[in-house]
Each structure stands twice: as structure tokens, then as C-alpha cells.
Design an enzyme around this catalytic site. Structure first.
Site, PDB file in Angstrom:
ATOM      1  NE  ARG A  58      -4.083   1.530   3.220  1.00 39.89           N
ATOM      2  CZ  ARG A  58      -2.799   1.277   2.980  1.00 39.89           C
ATOM      3  NH1 ARG A  58      -1.935   2.257   2.920  1.00 39.89           N
ATOM      4  NH2 ARG A  58      -2.383   0.044   2.768  1.00 39.89           N
ATOM      5  CD  GLU A  95      -1.194  -7.016  -4.257  1.00 39.64           C
ATOM      6  OE1 GLU A  95      -1.656  -6.084  -3.560  1.00 39.64           O
ATOM      7  OE2 GLU A  95      -1.264  -7.046  -5.488  1.00 39.64           O
TER       8      GLU A  95
END
Ligand code: AMP
Length: 171
Positions: A58, A95
Site C-alpha cells: 500500500r 501489529e
């Protein structure tokens, strides 16, 4: 325009407990896309950026147009084994999980002024790995720019001392 409204929240993707911020809904909206890219680039307009760096995947969609607007070059950061020429590698924490990233060894020249652009700042692991590789190659980090910042994960603390821009924050 409210850019936050253009982001789709997908609960429990790619695993239980993660609130995934899907930017495809923003990217496909021509006005939101243009506004987001302009807002990311504007603070760095007069900073003589040589290279914008974007981590796969991204970071390509957001970083490459920012580089174009700034009149800078674009350098990709990729998962291991994807870049064809000689690379350096850095391991980092996500994460969710762990991974490694690579950059072409000749992508940054000593003294290059570099802006790192990604879709989202979470724990800061991806960005820190990117920063370390740029600095190892002699580049100078001018700023770190994100569409989205998950403030509750405190990525800013990991990246203490660097100039950080984020357009949308989730506290
Ligand atoms: P981190 O290294 O923890 O700062 O994670 C940042 C990277 O992981 C970015 O490249 C994001 O694309 C991706 N990421 C982490 N958490 C999320 C999330 N909740 N929604 C969407 N992407 C995420």
C-alpha cells in the site's frame, strides 16, 4: 471533504481482534485520492526531497503519487526475495506478526533527502525498519508521512525525533 469517511473499517481481518483500515475505498474515489496525495505532499513541497520511499504494497499506491507531486524519485521497499538486484535486509515487528523488508543497495545515495510514505502507522515497526535501511545507506530522513495513524499503538514513540505527518488519527 472528510477523508476518514472514505476509509472502510473491516473487523477481524486478517485475524481476530484487528480492526483493518481498508484504504481501497479512498483510493478509488478520485476526489479523495487527489486530496489525500496533495495533503501528504504539501508539508514537504519546499524540502528538496530527492527520494520518496514506500513499503510494499500500500506504500506504493500512496508513495509513488506523492513522489510525482514532489518531483522526487520513488524507491520501493519489498518483502524478501522480490527485488531483483543486490539488497540489504531488516527484520521488524508488525501489529500482527513479524516480517523482513528489503531495499536495493544502490537505491539511496549518501546525502539523499528521503521522505518515507505509507498508508498506515501502527506500532512503527515497518517504518523503523525502513528508516534504519535508509540511514544505513547514508540517506537523510526528512519526514515520515501516513494517511492513517493508529495513535493508541504509540508508533510515534518508536519514531521519536523524526518529523511525522498523518492525515487521519484513530485514538
Ligand atoms: P506497523 O509496522 O505496526 O506500524 O504496521 C504498519 C504496516 O502494517 C502498514 O504498512 C499497514 O499497511 C499495516 N497495518 C498494520 N495495522 C493495520 C491495520 N489495523 N489496518 C490496516 N493496515 C495495517
Amino acid at each position: 471533504m472528510n477523508l476518514q469517511e472514505k476509509i472502510r473499517n473491516v473487523p477481524n481481518f486478517p485475524q481476530e481482534g484487528i480492526q483493518f483500515k481498508d484504504i481501497t475505498t479512498l483510493l478509488k474515489d478520485r476526489d479523495a485520492f487527489r486530496l489525500a496525495i496533495d495533503m501528504l505532499a504539501t508539508p514537504y513541497q519546499d524540502q528538496k526531497i530527492d527520494i520518496v520511499i514506500g513499503p510494499e504494497a500500500r506504500g506504493f499506491a500512496v508513495g509513488a503519487p506523492v513522489a510525482y507531486v514532489l518531483g522526487a524519485g520513488f524507491v520501493p521497499i519489498r518483502k524478501p526475495g522480490k527485488l531483483p538486484a543486490e539488497t540489504i535486509c531488516h527484520e521488524y515487528s508488525l501489529e500482527y506478526g513479524k516480517d523482513s523488508l528489503e531495499i536495493h543497495k544502490d537505491a539511496i545515495k549518501p546525502g539523499d533527502r528521503v521522505l518515507v510514505v505509507d498508508d498506515l502507522l501502527a506500532t512503527g515497526g515497518t517504518t523503523m525498519a525502513t528508516v534504519k535501511m535508509v540511514e544505513q545507506l547514508g540517506g537523510s530522513i526528512v519526514g515520515l508521512a501516513f494517511l492513517i495513524e493508529l495513535s493508541f499503538l504509540n508508533g510515534r514513540q518508536v519514531l521519536d525525533g523524526y518529523d511525522i505527518t498523518s492525515l487521519i488519527q484513530y485514538a
